[in-house]
Design a protein around this motif. Structure first.
Motif, PDB file in Angstrom:
ATOM      1  N   ARG A  26      33.116 -23.952  -9.432  1.00 43.62           N
ATOM      2  CA  ARG A  26      31.775 -24.474  -9.153  1.00 43.62           C
ATOM      3  C   ARG A  26      31.018 -24.146 -10.158  1.00 43.62           C
ATOM      4  N   HIS A  27      30.096 -25.107 -10.539  1.00 42.53           N
ATOM      5  CA  HIS A  27      29.099 -25.203 -11.661  1.00 42.53           C
ATOM      6  C   HIS A  27      28.233 -23.793 -11.037  1.00 42.53           C
ATOM      7  N   GLU A  30      25.450 -24.707  -8.927  1.00 41.43           N
ATOM      8  CA  GLU A  30      25.770 -25.162  -7.659  1.00 41.43           C
ATOM      9  C   GLU A  30      24.963 -24.879  -6.704  1.00 41.43           C
ATOM     10  N   ARG A  33      21.992 -26.230  -6.503  1.00 37.33           N
ATOM     11  CA  ARG A  33      21.907 -27.555  -6.135  1.00 37.33           C
ATOM     12  C   ARG A  33      21.896 -27.771  -4.802  1.00 37.33           C
ATOM     13  N   GLU A  34      22.724 -27.054  -4.155  1.00 42.35           N
ATOM     14  CA  GLU A  34      22.922 -26.945  -2.689  1.00 42.35           C
ATOM     15  C   GLU A  34      21.602 -26.878  -2.084  1.00 42.35           C
TER      16      GLU A  34
END
Length: 131
Positions: A26-27, A30, A33-34
């Protein structure tokens, strides 16, 4: 856990690993972002998002249209970056001068006390160097 995957009928679709593990990368951001994606679907966001075109994106549109940011006349990333910084600095100076004119209040002839400013007005006056 490799023990769970050992007898799974879908293991070949899930992983080709010999040690029966699946690695999910996962970045670093991430999670954020979520979180941003969750916020995007709230009613509050739906109310304030249309204002972007009137505030934030308007700045870029003005600079693009009025200051030649549509095309570059310079060679090299560094020169173009410095040019953009200069344009946005001038844009900010223009906004500050407009604030200066807007917030310069003259006391009326009948009053002895100067006009009362709010906290926001004082901040803007401080930025525009007129106190």
């Amino acid at each position: 856990d490799p023990k769970d995957c050992k007898d799974c009928p879908l293991r070949n679709k899930c992983t080709k690993s010999k040690n029966m593990t699946k690695v999910i990368e996962r970045h670093l951001w991430e999670e954020f972002r979520e979180y941003a994606d969750e916020i995007r679907h709230t009613m509050e966001w739906k109310e304030i998002y249309p204002q972007r075109k009137e505030t934030i994106e308007r700045v870029f549109a003005d600079c693009k249209e009025n200051n030649g940011l549509r095309f570059t006349r310079l060679k090299g990333l560094k020169k173009n970056q410095q040019n953009a910084w200069l344009i946005f600095a001038c844009h900010n100076l223009k906004k500050m001068s407009l604030w200066r004119g807007k917030y310069r209040r003259k006391p009326s002839k009948n009053s002895i006390n100067p006009p009362k400013y709010t906290k926001k007005d004082n901040f803007i006056l401080e930025i525009a160097y007129i106190q």
